[in-house]
Design a protein around this motif. Sequence first.
Motif, PDB file in Angstrom:
ATOM      1  N   MET A   1     -15.680  28.257  48.760  1.00 34.68           N
ATOM      2  CA  MET A   1     -15.275  28.840  47.479  1.00 34.68           C
ATOM      3  C   MET A   1     -13.823  28.499  47.171  1.00 34.68           C
ATOM      4  SD  MET A   1     -16.929  32.673  47.781  1.00 34.68           S
ATOM      5  CE  MET A   1     -16.426  33.119  46.127  1.00 34.68           C
ATOM      6  N   THR A   2     -13.551  28.272  45.883  1.00 35.41           N
ATOM      7  CA  THR A   2     -12.165  28.060  45.488  1.00 35.41           C
ATOM      8  C   THR A   2     -11.447  29.409  45.422  1.00 35.41           C
ATOM      9  OG1 THR A   2     -12.631  28.299  43.133  1.00 35.41           O
ATOM     10  CG2 THR A   2     -12.891  26.086  44.080  1.00 35.41           C
ATOM     11  N   ILE A   3     -10.129  29.369  45.361  1.00 36.97           N
ATOM     12  CA  ILE A   3      -9.347  30.602  45.249  1.00 36.97           C
ATOM     13  C   ILE A   3      -9.741  31.349  43.977  1.00 36.97           C
ATOM     14  CG2 ILE A   3      -7.040  31.552  44.969  1.00 36.97           C
ATOM     15  CD1 ILE A   3      -7.552  30.617  47.776  1.00 36.97           C
ATOM     16  N   LYS A   4      -9.966  30.608  42.900  1.00 40.06           N
ATOM     17  CA  LYS A   4     -10.366  31.225  41.641  1.00 40.06           C
ATOM     18  C   LYS A   4     -11.704  31.938  41.791  1.00 40.06           C
ATOM     19  CE  LYS A   4     -11.381  30.218  36.788  1.00 40.06           C
ATOM     20  NZ  LYS A   4     -11.534  29.171  35.761  1.00 40.06           N
ATOM     21  N   GLU A   5     -12.638  31.312  42.495  1.00 35.82           N
ATOM     22  CA  GLU A   5     -13.948  31.922  42.706  1.00 35.82           C
ATOM     23  C   GLU A   5     -13.858  33.157  43.584  1.00 35.82           C
ATOM     24  OE1 GLU A   5     -16.869  27.985  42.371  1.00 35.82           O
ATOM     25  OE2 GLU A   5     -15.911  28.502  44.287  1.00 35.82           O
ATOM     26  N   VAL A   6     -12.966  33.115  44.588  1.00 36.04           N
ATOM     27  CA  VAL A   6     -12.747  34.290  45.445  1.00 36.04           C
ATOM     28  C   VAL A   6     -12.192  35.443  44.612  1.00 36.04           C
ATOM     29  CG1 VAL A   6     -11.382  35.216  47.354  1.00 36.04           C
ATOM     30  CG2 VAL A   6     -12.422  32.947  47.550  1.00 36.04           C
ATOM     31  N   LYS A   7     -11.243  35.121  43.748  1.00 39.16           N
ATOM     32  CA  LYS A   7     -10.643  36.142  42.886  1.00 39.16           C
ATOM     33  C   LYS A   7     -11.687  36.781  41.993  1.00 39.16           C
ATOM     34  CE  LYS A   7      -6.691  36.831  39.798  1.00 39.16           C
ATOM     35  NZ  LYS A   7      -5.538  36.154  39.125  1.00 39.16           N
ATOM     36  N   GLU A   8     -12.567  35.973  41.422  1.00 37.58           N
ATOM     37  CA  GLU A   8     -13.639  36.486  40.554  1.00 37.58           C
ATOM     38  C   GLU A   8     -14.620  37.344  41.344  1.00 37.58           C
ATOM     39  OE1 GLU A   8     -15.218  32.938  38.889  1.00 37.58           O
ATOM     40  OE2 GLU A   8     -13.681  32.784  37.316  1.00 37.58           O
ATOM     41  N   LEU A   9     -14.919  36.919  42.579  1.00 35.11           N
ATOM     42  CA  LEU A   9     -15.828  37.680  43.434  1.00 35.11           C
ATOM     43  C   LEU A   9     -15.260  39.064  43.733  1.00 35.11           C
ATOM     44  CD1 LEU A   9     -18.330  37.896  45.321  1.00 35.11           C
ATOM     45  CD2 LEU A   9     -16.901  36.889  47.122  1.00 35.11           C
ATOM     46  N   ALA A  23     -12.941  37.534  55.299  1.00 33.51           N
ATOM     47  CA  ALA A  23     -12.016  37.983  56.354  1.00 33.51           C
ATOM     48  C   ALA A  23     -11.777  36.883  57.377  1.00 33.51           C
ATOM     49  CB  ALA A  23     -12.573  39.234  57.029  1.00 33.51           C
ATOM     50  N   SER A  24     -12.757  35.989  57.559  1.00 35.73           N
ATOM     51  CA  SER A  24     -12.606  34.902  58.537  1.00 35.73           C
ATOM     52  C   SER A  24     -12.083  33.606  57.907  1.00 35.73           C
ATOM     53  CB  SER A  24     -13.947  34.633  59.219  1.00 35.73           C
ATOM     54  OG  SER A  24     -14.911  34.206  58.270  1.00 35.73           O
ATOM     55  N   ASP A  25     -11.818  33.653  56.610  1.00 38.09           N
ATOM     56  CA  ASP A  25     -11.288  32.480  55.909  1.00 38.09           C
ATOM     57  C   ASP A  25      -9.811  32.320  56.260  1.00 38.09           C
ATOM     58  OD1 ASP A  25     -10.185  30.730  53.845  1.00 38.09           O
ATOM     59  OD2 ASP A  25     -12.068  31.042  52.768  1.00 38.09           O
ATOM     60  N   PRO A  26      -9.391  31.173  56.767  1.00 35.77           N
ATOM     61  CA  PRO A  26      -8.009  31.004  57.230  1.00 35.77           C
ATOM     62  C   PRO A  26      -6.982  30.812  56.112  1.00 35.77           C
ATOM     63  CG  PRO A  26      -9.204  28.955  57.497  1.00 35.77           C
ATOM     64  CD  PRO A  26     -10.208  29.972  57.031  1.00 35.77           C
ATOM     65  N   GLY A  29      -4.051  32.245  50.715  1.00 36.58           N
ATOM     66  CA  GLY A  29      -4.373  32.771  49.389  1.00 36.58           C
ATOM     67  C   GLY A  29      -5.560  33.706  49.413  1.00 36.58           C
ATOM     68  N   VAL A  30      -6.555  33.382  50.200  1.00 40.13           N
ATOM     69  CA  VAL A  30      -7.737  34.233  50.325  1.00 40.13           C
ATOM     70  C   VAL A  30      -7.372  35.558  50.985  1.00 40.13           C
ATOM     71  CG1 VAL A  30      -9.991  34.492  51.457  1.00 40.13           C
ATOM     72  CG2 VAL A  30      -9.367  32.322  50.376  1.00 40.13           C
ATOM     73  N   GLN A  31      -6.556  35.505  52.027  1.00 41.34           N
ATOM     74  CA  GLN A  31      -6.171  36.721  52.742  1.00 41.34           C
ATOM     75  C   GLN A  31      -5.335  37.649  51.862  1.00 41.34           C
ATOM     76  OE1 GLN A  31      -7.559  37.639  55.625  1.00 41.34           O
ATOM     77  NE2 GLN A  31      -8.709  35.741  55.248  1.00 41.34           N
ATOM     78  N   LYS A  32      -4.499  37.071  51.009  1.00 36.22           N
ATOM     79  CA  LYS A  32      -3.710  37.887  50.081  1.00 36.22           C
ATOM     80  C   LYS A  32      -4.619  38.579  49.069  1.00 36.22           C
ATOM     81  CE  LYS A  32       0.746  35.473  50.243  1.00 36.22           C
ATOM     82  NZ  LYS A  32       1.749  34.682  49.477  1.00 36.22           N
ATOM     83  N   LEU A  34      -7.767  39.296  49.509  1.00 33.46           N
ATOM     84  CA  LEU A  34      -8.566  40.273  50.247  1.00 33.46           C
ATOM     85  C   LEU A  34      -7.759  41.540  50.507  1.00 33.46           C
ATOM     86  CD1 LEU A  34     -11.271  40.867  51.584  1.00 33.46           C
ATOM     87  CD2 LEU A  34     -10.397  39.808  53.674  1.00 33.46           C
ATOM     88  N   LEU A  35      -6.485  41.370  50.876  1.00 32.77           N
ATOM     89  CA  LEU A  35      -5.618  42.528  51.115  1.00 32.77           C
ATOM     90  C   LEU A  35      -5.433  43.335  49.836  1.00 32.77           C
ATOM     91  CD1 LEU A  35      -3.796  44.113  53.028  1.00 32.77           C
ATOM     92  CD2 LEU A  35      -1.923  42.555  52.421  1.00 32.77           C
ATOM     93  N   ALA A  36      -5.242  42.662  48.711  1.00 38.14           N
ATOM     94  CA  ALA A  36      -5.086  43.352  47.427  1.00 38.14           C
ATOM     95  C   ALA A  36      -6.362  44.112  47.070  1.00 38.14           C
ATOM     96  CB  ALA A  36      -4.749  42.347  46.334  1.00 38.14           C
ATOM     97  N   TYR A  37      -7.520  43.501  47.362  1.00 34.80           N
ATOM     98  CA  TYR A  37      -8.799  44.160  47.105  1.00 34.80           C
ATOM     99  C   TYR A  37      -8.938  45.414  47.957  1.00 34.80           C
ATOM    100  CZ  TYR A  37     -13.815  45.054  47.503  1.00 34.80           C
ATOM    101  OH  TYR A  37     -15.055  45.652  47.537  1.00 34.80           O
ATOM    102  N   GLN A  38      -8.584  45.319  49.233  1.00 38.02           N
ATOM    103  CA  GLN A  38      -8.698  46.463  50.141  1.00 38.02           C
ATOM    104  C   GLN A  38      -7.794  47.616  49.697  1.00 38.02           C
ATOM    105  OE1 GLN A  38      -7.749  44.308  53.713  1.00 38.02           O
ATOM    106  NE2 GLN A  38      -9.901  43.899  54.225  1.00 38.02           N
ATOM    107  N   ARG A  39      -6.594  47.260  49.263  1.00 38.50           N
ATOM    108  CA  ARG A  39      -5.677  48.288  48.763  1.00 38.50           C
ATOM    109  C   ARG A  39      -6.238  48.954  47.506  1.00 38.50           C
ATOM    110  NH1 ARG A  39      -0.062  44.783  49.440  1.00 38.50           N
ATOM    111  NH2 ARG A  39       0.310  45.284  51.648  1.00 38.50           N
ATOM    112  N   ARG A  40      -6.829  48.148  46.641  1.00 35.57           N
ATOM    113  CA  ARG A  40      -7.412  48.680  45.404  1.00 35.57           C
ATOM    114  C   ARG A  40      -8.568  49.618  45.710  1.00 35.57           C
ATOM    115  NH1 ARG A  40      -8.313  44.152  43.341  1.00 35.57           N
ATOM    116  NH2 ARG A  40     -10.592  44.002  43.260  1.00 35.57           N
ATOM    117  N   MET A  41      -9.376  49.265  46.721  1.00 38.49           N
ATOM    118  CA  MET A  41     -10.499  50.106  47.094  1.00 38.49           C
ATOM    119  C   MET A  41     -10.039  51.419  47.716  1.00 38.49           C
ATOM    120  SD  MET A  41     -13.289  48.698  46.070  1.00 38.49           S
ATOM    121  CE  MET A  41     -12.268  48.223  44.659  1.00 38.49           C
TER     122      MET A  41
END
Length: 249
Positions: A1-9, A23-26, A29-32, A34-41
Amino acid sequence: MTIKEVKELLAGNPTPDQLAALASDPRTGVQKLLLAYQRRMLKLKKKQQDFAARFEYEKRFWADGKVVAGIDEVGRGPLAGPIVTCAVILDENFDLLDVNDSKKLTPKRRRELYPQILAKAVDVSIGVGSPALIDRINVGQADLLAMKQAVEGLKNMPDELLVDAMKIPIAIPQTKLIKGDSKSNSIAAASIVAKVFRDNLMDDYAKLYPAYNFNKNAGYGTADHLAALKEFGPTPIHRKTFAPVSDFY
Protein backbone atom coordinates in the motif's frame (compact mmCIF):
# COMPACT_ATOMS: atom_id res chain seq x y z
CA MET A 1 0.00 0.00 0.00
CA THR A 2 1.10 3.55 -0.67
CA ILE A 3 1.24 6.08 2.16
CA LYS A 4 -1.83 7.75 0.68
CA GLU A 5 -3.71 4.44 0.70
CA VAL A 6 -2.67 3.80 4.32
CA LYS A 7 -3.95 7.25 5.27
CA GLU A 8 -7.29 6.57 3.57
CA LEU A 9 -7.54 3.17 5.28
CA LEU A 10 -6.94 4.64 8.72
CA ALA A 11 -9.47 7.37 8.06
CA GLY A 12 -12.12 4.65 7.90
CA ASN A 13 -12.62 1.50 9.95
CA PRO A 14 -9.59 -0.77 9.51
CA THR A 15 -9.89 -4.39 10.61
CA PRO A 16 -7.63 -5.90 13.32
CA ASP A 17 -5.75 -7.82 10.60
CA GLN A 18 -5.11 -4.63 8.65
CA LEU A 19 -3.86 -2.86 11.76
CA ALA A 20 -1.56 -5.79 12.55
CA ALA A 21 -0.13 -5.63 9.04
CA LEU A 22 0.50 -1.90 9.37
CA ALA A 23 2.19 -2.41 12.74
CA SER A 24 4.81 -4.61 11.04
CA ASP A 25 5.36 -2.15 8.18
CA PRO A 26 8.90 -0.72 8.54
CA ARG A 27 8.15 2.60 6.84
CA THR A 28 8.39 5.64 9.13
CA GLY A 29 5.46 7.32 7.39
CA VAL A 30 3.22 4.35 8.05
CA GLN A 31 4.22 4.20 11.72
CA LYS A 32 3.47 7.90 12.16
CA LEU A 33 0.03 7.46 10.62
CA LEU A 34 -0.62 4.41 12.79
CA LEU A 35 0.41 6.29 15.94
CA ALA A 36 -1.90 9.19 15.04
CA TYR A 37 -4.74 6.71 14.47
CA GLN A 38 -4.14 5.04 17.84
CA ARG A 39 -4.16 8.40 19.60
CA ARG A 40 -7.39 9.34 17.83
CA MET A 41 -9.00 6.07 18.90
CA LEU A 42 -7.94 6.60 22.52
CA LYS A 43 -9.42 10.09 22.45
CA LEU A 44 -12.64 8.76 20.95
CA LYS A 45 -12.86 5.99 23.57
CA LYS A 46 -12.43 8.56 26.36
CA LYS A 47 -15.14 10.75 24.81
CA GLN A 48 -17.49 7.75 24.59
CA GLN A 49 -16.82 6.83 28.22
CA ASP A 50 -17.44 10.39 29.40
CA PHE A 51 -20.62 10.57 27.34
CA ALA A 52 -21.89 7.33 28.85
CA ALA A 53 -21.08 8.62 32.35
CA ARG A 54 -23.17 11.73 31.68
CA PHE A 55 -26.18 9.46 31.17
CA GLU A 56 -25.84 7.99 34.67
CA TYR A 57 -28.79 9.88 36.17
CA GLU A 58 -31.04 9.44 33.14
CA LYS A 59 -30.41 5.68 33.12
CA ARG A 60 -31.58 5.36 36.72
CA PHE A 61 -34.99 6.74 35.77
CA TRP A 62 -35.16 5.04 32.39
CA ALA A 63 -34.74 1.72 34.18
CA ASP A 64 -38.06 2.45 35.92
CA GLY A 65 -39.73 3.45 32.66
CA LYS A 66 -39.71 7.16 33.52
CA VAL A 67 -39.43 10.11 31.15
CA VAL A 68 -36.62 12.49 32.18
CA ALA A 69 -36.13 16.11 31.17
CA GLY A 70 -32.97 18.16 31.64
CA ILE A 71 -33.36 21.90 32.29
CA ASP A 72 -30.88 24.75 31.98
CA GLU A 73 -30.82 28.51 31.52
CA VAL A 74 -28.66 31.30 30.17
CA GLY A 75 -28.68 35.07 30.60
CA ARG A 76 -28.94 35.84 34.30
CA GLY A 77 -26.05 38.31 34.25
CA PRO A 78 -26.45 40.55 31.18
CA LEU A 79 -27.63 44.14 31.34
CA ALA A 80 -29.91 43.65 28.33
CA GLY A 81 -32.04 40.93 26.81
CA PRO A 82 -34.07 38.11 28.35
CA ILE A 83 -33.26 35.03 30.32
CA VAL A 84 -33.71 31.97 28.11
CA THR A 85 -34.37 28.51 29.51
CA CYS A 86 -34.65 25.14 27.82
CA ALA A 87 -36.10 21.75 28.70
CA VAL A 88 -34.88 18.72 26.75
CA ILE A 89 -35.99 15.08 26.80
CA LEU A 90 -33.53 12.53 25.43
CA ASP A 91 -33.68 8.77 25.13
CA GLU A 92 -31.13 5.95 24.95
CA ASN A 93 -30.74 6.47 21.18
CA PHE A 94 -29.22 9.93 21.60
CA ASP A 95 -25.62 9.69 20.37
CA LEU A 96 -24.14 13.19 19.94
CA LEU A 97 -20.84 12.61 21.76
CA ASP A 98 -19.84 16.27 21.68
CA VAL A 99 -22.85 17.37 23.72
CA ASN A 100 -21.38 18.73 26.93
CA ASP A 101 -21.46 21.84 29.10
CA SER A 102 -22.05 24.64 26.57
CA LYS A 103 -19.28 26.72 28.17
CA LYS A 104 -16.76 24.04 27.17
CA LEU A 105 -17.71 24.30 23.50
CA THR A 106 -16.77 26.92 20.94
CA PRO A 107 -19.56 29.13 19.55
CA LYS A 108 -19.10 27.39 16.19
CA ARG A 109 -19.50 23.92 17.71
CA ARG A 110 -22.57 24.98 19.70
CA ARG A 111 -24.20 26.29 16.53
CA GLU A 112 -23.38 23.03 14.72
CA LEU A 113 -24.86 20.92 17.52
CA TYR A 114 -28.00 23.04 17.90
CA PRO A 115 -29.96 21.64 14.90
CA GLN A 116 -28.63 18.14 15.57
CA ILE A 117 -29.99 18.23 19.13
CA LEU A 118 -33.35 19.48 17.87
CA ALA A 119 -33.43 16.60 15.38
CA LYS A 120 -32.38 13.84 17.76
CA ALA A 121 -34.09 14.86 21.01
CA VAL A 122 -37.46 13.37 21.91
CA ASP A 123 -38.75 16.81 22.90
CA VAL A 124 -37.42 20.37 23.29
CA SER A 125 -39.11 23.44 24.76
CA ILE A 126 -37.96 27.03 25.34
CA GLY A 127 -38.93 29.43 28.14
CA VAL A 128 -38.24 33.17 28.17
CA GLY A 129 -38.03 35.65 31.03
CA SER A 130 -38.31 39.14 29.53
CA PRO A 131 -36.41 42.19 30.80
CA ALA A 132 -39.73 43.59 32.02
CA LEU A 133 -40.41 40.43 34.03
CA ILE A 134 -36.89 40.52 35.47
CA ASP A 135 -37.41 44.14 36.55
CA ARG A 136 -40.78 43.34 38.09
CA ILE A 137 -39.99 40.23 40.15
CA ASN A 138 -36.13 40.04 40.14
CA VAL A 139 -33.84 37.89 38.03
CA GLY A 140 -33.92 34.80 40.24
CA GLN A 141 -37.71 34.54 40.26
CA ALA A 142 -37.90 35.31 36.54
CA ASP A 143 -35.42 32.50 35.94
CA LEU A 144 -37.59 30.01 37.85
CA LEU A 145 -40.75 31.05 36.01
CA ALA A 146 -38.99 30.75 32.65
CA MET A 147 -37.82 27.25 33.61
CA LYS A 148 -41.39 26.35 34.59
CA GLN A 149 -42.56 27.70 31.23
CA ALA A 150 -40.04 25.53 29.40
CA VAL A 151 -41.16 22.39 31.22
CA GLU A 152 -44.85 23.13 30.67
CA GLY A 153 -44.16 23.63 26.96
CA LEU A 154 -43.00 20.05 26.49
CA LYS A 155 -45.36 17.83 24.53
CA ASN A 156 -44.32 14.84 26.67
CA MET A 157 -44.71 15.72 30.34
CA PRO A 158 -41.70 14.26 32.20
CA ASP A 159 -41.81 12.13 35.33
CA GLU A 160 -38.53 13.56 36.62
CA LEU A 161 -36.52 16.77 36.11
CA LEU A 162 -32.76 17.05 36.17
CA VAL A 163 -31.99 20.62 37.15
CA ASP A 164 -28.74 22.54 37.48
CA ALA A 165 -28.88 23.48 41.19
CA MET A 166 -32.36 25.04 41.05
CA LYS A 167 -35.81 24.20 42.40
CA ILE A 168 -38.46 24.84 39.77
CA PRO A 169 -41.94 25.73 41.09
CA ILE A 170 -43.72 22.80 39.47
CA ALA A 171 -45.21 19.59 40.87
CA ILE A 172 -42.72 17.20 39.26
CA PRO A 173 -39.97 15.37 41.20
CA GLN A 174 -36.60 17.04 40.69
CA THR A 175 -32.97 16.02 41.06
CA LYS A 176 -30.68 19.00 41.66
CA LEU A 177 -27.17 18.62 40.28
CA ILE A 178 -24.37 21.09 41.00
CA LYS A 179 -22.70 21.87 37.64
CA GLY A 180 -25.33 19.65 36.12
CA ASP A 181 -24.44 20.52 32.54
CA SER A 182 -21.19 18.57 32.99
CA LYS A 183 -22.96 15.64 34.72
CA SER A 184 -26.04 15.09 32.56
CA ASN A 185 -26.37 14.94 28.79
CA SER A 186 -29.97 16.14 29.09
CA ILE A 187 -28.92 19.28 30.96
CA ALA A 188 -25.94 19.75 28.63
CA ALA A 189 -28.21 19.57 25.58
CA ALA A 190 -30.56 22.09 27.21
CA SER A 191 -27.63 24.41 27.95
CA ILE A 192 -26.52 24.37 24.30
CA VAL A 193 -30.01 24.99 22.91
CA ALA A 194 -30.68 27.81 25.40
CA LYS A 195 -27.33 29.45 24.67
CA VAL A 196 -27.66 29.34 20.87
CA PHE A 197 -31.31 30.41 21.00
CA ARG A 198 -30.41 33.45 23.12
CA ASP A 199 -27.36 34.30 21.01
CA ASN A 200 -29.53 34.24 17.89
CA LEU A 201 -32.05 36.49 19.62
CA MET A 202 -29.33 38.96 20.62
CA ASP A 203 -28.03 38.92 17.04
CA ASP A 204 -31.47 40.06 15.94
CA TYR A 205 -31.56 42.77 18.60
CA ALA A 206 -28.16 43.95 17.32
CA LYS A 207 -29.83 44.79 14.02
CA LEU A 208 -32.39 46.94 15.84
CA TYR A 209 -29.82 48.60 18.11
CA PRO A 210 -26.49 48.42 16.24
CA ALA A 211 -24.62 50.83 18.52
CA TYR A 212 -24.61 48.33 21.41
CA ASN A 213 -22.91 45.39 19.63
CA PHE A 214 -25.35 42.89 21.12
CA ASN A 215 -24.20 40.34 18.54
CA LYS A 216 -20.75 40.41 20.15
CA ASN A 217 -21.48 40.97 23.85
CA ALA A 218 -24.91 39.23 24.14
CA GLY A 219 -26.04 42.04 26.43
CA TYR A 220 -23.24 41.66 28.98
CA GLY A 221 -21.57 44.79 30.36
CA THR A 222 -18.55 44.93 28.10
CA ALA A 223 -16.61 48.15 27.52
CA ASP A 224 -18.24 48.81 24.14
CA HIS A 225 -21.70 48.13 25.56
CA LEU A 226 -21.16 50.46 28.51
CA ALA A 227 -19.80 53.17 26.21
CA ALA A 228 -22.91 52.94 24.03
CA LEU A 229 -25.15 52.96 27.09
CA LYS A 230 -23.46 56.14 28.32
CA GLU A 231 -23.77 57.84 24.94
CA PHE A 232 -27.24 56.75 23.85
CA GLY A 233 -28.97 55.60 27.04
CA PRO A 234 -30.86 52.34 27.54
CA THR A 235 -32.96 50.53 24.92
CA PRO A 236 -36.33 48.88 25.54
CA ILE A 237 -34.54 45.56 26.11
CA HIS A 238 -32.26 46.85 28.89
CA ARG A 239 -32.94 45.72 32.46
CA LYS A 240 -33.91 48.86 34.37
CA THR A 241 -33.09 47.37 37.77
CA PHE A 242 -29.52 46.40 36.82
CA ALA A 243 -26.73 48.89 37.51
CA PRO A 244 -25.54 50.93 35.69
CA VAL A 245 -28.74 50.84 33.60
CA SER A 246 -30.65 51.86 36.73
CA ASP A 247 -28.69 55.14 36.83
CA PHE A 248 -30.74 56.33 33.84
CA TYR A 249 -34.08 56.02 35.64
